[in-house]
Write an enzyme that holds these catalytic residues in place. Structure first.
Site, short mmCIF file in Angstrom:
data_model
loop_
_atom_site.label_atom_id
_atom_site.label_comp_id
_atom_site.label_asym_id
_atom_site.label_seq_id
_atom_site.Cartn_x
_atom_site.Cartn_y
_atom_site.Cartn_z
N TYR A 194 42.72 68.42 12.20
CA TYR A 194 41.63 68.41 13.17
C TYR A 194 42.08 67.85 14.52
O TYR A 194 42.71 66.79 14.60
CB TYR A 194 40.45 67.57 12.65
CG TYR A 194 39.36 67.38 13.68
CD1 TYR A 194 38.50 68.43 13.99
CD2 TYR A 194 39.21 66.17 14.36
CE1 TYR A 194 37.50 68.27 14.95
CE2 TYR A 194 38.24 66.00 15.32
CZ TYR A 194 37.38 67.06 15.61
OH TYR A 194 36.41 66.90 16.57
N HIS B 196 34.79 67.58 29.16
CA HIS B 196 33.87 66.49 28.85
C HIS B 196 33.72 65.47 30.00
O HIS B 196 32.98 64.49 29.86
CB HIS B 196 34.31 65.77 27.56
CG HIS B 196 33.98 66.54 26.33
ND1 HIS B 196 34.51 67.79 26.08
CD2 HIS B 196 33.17 66.26 25.27
CE1 HIS B 196 34.04 68.24 24.92
NE2 HIS B 196 33.23 67.33 24.41
N ASN C 124 37.86 59.75 21.68
CA ASN C 124 37.20 59.38 20.42
C ASN C 124 37.25 57.88 20.19
O ASN C 124 38.17 57.37 19.54
CB ASN C 124 37.92 60.09 19.27
CG ASN C 124 37.07 61.18 18.62
OD1 ASN C 124 37.44 61.71 17.61
ND2 ASN C 124 35.94 61.49 19.21
N ARG D 61 7.71 22.12 25.27
CA ARG D 61 7.89 21.35 24.04
C ARG D 61 8.67 22.11 22.96
O ARG D 61 9.31 21.49 22.10
CB ARG D 61 6.51 20.94 23.50
CG ARG D 61 6.54 20.26 22.16
CD ARG D 61 5.23 19.55 21.83
NE ARG D 61 4.04 20.29 22.14
CZ ARG D 61 3.23 20.88 21.24
NH1 ARG D 61 3.55 20.84 19.96
NH2 ARG D 61 2.14 21.50 21.61
#
Length: 516
Positions: free
Chosen positions: A51, A81, A193, A293
Site C-alpha cells: 500500500y 492534498h 500520514n 472559597r
C-alpha cells in the site's frame, strides 16, 4: 541543543525548542536505524504489492501503479492534498508541527530516507516555517492536508514564513543553500500520514494551559487578600481529607503564595472569638462566595486534567503514528491505523473544557470585584475617579463576559463530530487538528479574560492602599505589572493596556516558580 532520537522528548524539551530557540541535534544511533529501516523497505518492497508504494491511496488502493510512476505517485499525493484554507498557522505552530513529525520519524519505523530528517532539522534550526493552513485536516488518516503543505515545502514548492514574512520556498532554500527533498520510495505518504499537526499544536496548548492555571491560582490568592478572607478554605487540614492530587496541589500553591500576607485572617482570631456571640447579625461574612472559597475544588480538576492531557499527548509525540509501519527488526510491514488522532482529539476537548472553566472562574471573581453590592469594599467597577462621571473598569467587563461566552460555545467537543468522507474509506474520523486549534483559541481567549481580571485586581489594591500588606509574591507581581499598566483614574482607552498585560501573561516564565 536538544538531542532527538536518543530518548523520549518531554514537554520541557518541547518548550525549550519553541520558546528558547534551542536547536535540534539528530542522534547518530537513531540515524543509523533510520537508514537500516529505509534499506529494509527498499529490499522488502521489491516484487510485492504494498500500500502506498505501488498502489493508489485510500479508496484508490485497489489500483496498481506502474513501476515507472511510483515516485511520481508520491509527488502527486503531496501536491493534490496541499488544499488547505482559512488562516495560516503561526510560524510557532508550524515549527511545533515539524518537531513532532521529526520526532516520529526518528523512531525509525517510517521507511524514510535520512534526507527527510536532515531537511526537517535544517528548517527547525533556521526558523523556516512552512505555510500551513488551519482548515483541511480531519485527523483520521493523519493530518493529511496540514502535513501535505509541509511536504510541499520539503520538495521545494509552496511558501514559507521567515522573519515574519511569507516567501517562495526556493528563495529561502537558496539563501540557506538548502536542497529540496527528492523522493526515494514512500516519503510522500510518510510525511502526510501522521498526527503531528494536532500533536504539535497540542503540546503548545499544554504549555500555555499550565501558565493559565498558575496565573489563576495566583489571582485567586490575591483576591482573597483584597477581601481579607479567612485562611481555612485553602488549609492543609481541610483539603487533605479530599483525596484528589490536583485539589491538594492547588491548596499548597495558595499557601505558598499567601504565607506572609498581612491581609489574610485566621478564623480563630475573629469569628471564633466569644465576643462575637452577642451579635445578632455578623459584620464579618462567615463564608466567602464560592468563586473565592472553592478555588481548590474548582481548579483542582483543571490541574488533574492538564496532567492527564500532558501524559497522553507526550506519549503521542514519542509514538510512531503513520501507516504502514515499516518494521525492519521483525522483517515485516504492518498495515493499520496509527495515524488515527482520537487520543489527541479527546484530550484537546478535555483541555479546552478545563480552560474554559478557568476563564469562568476569572469572570466570576472579576464580577465580584466590580459589583460593590457584593464586595462591600470597593466602588462600583473599581472606579477610582468621580462616580457617574468616570467609569473605571466598566467597559472592560463587557469584553471579559463576551469572551467567556465564546469559550463556552467553543467548548462543545470536536471528538463527537465525525463526518465520513474519502468515499467512506474514512468512515469515522477524529477531527483532532480542529480540536487542537479550537483549544488554542480558548486558551488565547482566556489570557484576555485573565488580563482584564489582573488589571482590576491592581486597581482594587490601589483603591484600598494595601500593597504593603500583600504577600511577597503578590506584591512582586503588582510592582512588575504596574510598569506596563499604570494606575489610572481618568478614563482612557484600555485596549492597548490589555494587549500589553495579555502579552506579559503569555510570555512570562517565572510564574512557575511559586508553584514548585
Amino acid at each position: 541543543m536538544i538531542q532527538i532520537g536518543q530518548s523520549a522528548l518531554s514537554l520541557n524539551d518541547f518548550s525549550e525548542l519553541i520558546f528558547k530557540q534551542k536547536e535540534v541535534a539528530l542522534d547518530a544511533a537513531a540515524l543509523k536505524k533510520i537508514n537500516t529501516n529505509f534499506e529494509f523497505l527498499k529490499q522488502f518492497s521489491s516484487n510485492k504489492l504494498i500500500y502506498g508504494i505501488n498502489t493508489g491511496f485510500g479508496p484508490m488502493a485497489q489500483y496498481k501503479v506502474n513501476e515507472e510512476n511510483i515516485l511520481q505517485l508520491q509527488y502527486n499525493l503531496i501536491r493534490s492534498h496541499s488544499s488547505g484554507s482559512g488562516k495560516l498557522m503561526t510560524a510557532q505552530l508550524s515549527k511545533a508541527l515539524m518537531i513532532a513529525r521529526l520526532n516520529s520519524f526518528m523512531q525509525a519505523y517510517s521507511g524514510v530516507h535520512t534526507d527527510v530528517v536532515e531537511l526537517l532539522k535544517e528548517l527547525i534550526n533556521n526558523n523556516i516555517a512552512p505555510c500551513i493552513y488551519e482548515h483541511g485536516g480531519v485527523g483520521a488518516s493523519g493530518d493529511l492536508v496540514q502535513l501535505a503543505h509541509l511536504g510541499l515545502v520539503l520538495i521545494g514548492e509552496g511558501e514559507v514564513i521567515f522573519e515574519d514574512a511569507v516567501h517562495p520556498t526556493m528563495d529561502i532554500f537558496t539563501k540557506f543553500n538548502i536542497n529540496p527533498l527528492s523522493i526515494h520510495i514512500r516519503e510522500g505518504l510518510a510525511i502526510l500520514n501522521g498526527t503531528s499537526a494536532m500533536t504539535g499544536i497540542g503540546m503548545l496548548n499544554i504549555i500555555q494551559a499550565k501558565k493559565l492555571l498558575n496565573w489563576s491560582v495566583l489571582f485567586s490568592a490575591m483576591i482573597n487578600e483584597i477581601v481579607e478572607a479567612f485562611d481555612d478554605h485553602y488549609s492543609h487540614e481541610l483539603n487533605v481529607v479530599k483525596r484528589h492530587k490536583g485539589q491538594n496541589a492547588v491548596a499548597g500553591m495558595m499557601r505558598g503564595i499567601l504565607k506572609d500576607s498581612k491581609m489574610i485572617r485566621d478564623r480563630s482570631e475573629h469569628l471564633y472569638n466569644p465576643d462575637n456571640l452577642d451579635q445578632e447579625i455578623f459584620e464579618d461574612k462567615v463564608q466567602e462566595y464560592y468563586s473565592l472559597r472553592c478555588v481548590t475544588q474548582i481548579l483542582g480538576p483543571v490541574y488533574d486534567t492538564i496532567a492527564q492531557v500532558e501524559n497522553t499527548v507526550v506519549n503521542e509525540l514519542n509514538s510512531v503514528n503513520d501507516n504502514p509501519v515499516i518494521d525492519h527488526e521483525n522483517q515485516n510491514i504492518f498495515h493499520g491505523g496509527n495515524f488515527h488522532g482520537d487520543y489527541v482529539s479527546l484530550e484537546m476537548d478535555k483541555l479546552k473544557i478545563a480552560i474554559t472553566r478557568v476563564s469562568m472562574l476569572a469572570e466570576r471573581q472579576l464580577n465580584y470585584l466590580l459589583n460593590s453590592k457584593l464586595n462591600q469594599k470597593l466602588p462600583p467597577f473599581v472606579n477610582l475617579g468621580v462616580l457617574g462621571l468616570n467609569f473605571g473598569m466598566q467597559g472592560m467587563q463587557f469584553t471579559a463576559t463576551s469572551t467567556v461566552a465564546e469559550n463556552q460555545t467553543l467548548s462543545f467537543p470536536m471528538y463527537v463530530h465525525s463526518i465520513p468522507n474519502n468515499n467512506d474509506n474514512q468512515d469515522i474520523v477524529s477531527m483532532g487538528c480542529n480540536a487542537a486549534l479550537m483549544t488554542k483559541r480558548v486558551i488565547d481567549n482566556s489570557f484576555e479574560v485573565l488580563g482584564i481580571h489582573l488589571m482590576t485586581i491592581l486597581q482594587a489594591i490601589d483603591y484600598l492602599e494595601c500593597k504593603d500588606r500583600l504577600s511577597t509574591i503578590s506584591r512582586s507581581l503588582y510592582e512588575e505589572v504596574r510598569v506596563i499598566f499604570p494606575k489610572f483614574i481618568e478614563d482612557a482607552p484600555k485596549y492597548k493596556d490589555l494587549a500589553r498585560v495579555k502579552d506579559f501573561l503569555e510570555n512570562t516564565d517565572h510564574i512557575t516558580s511559586f508553584s514548585k
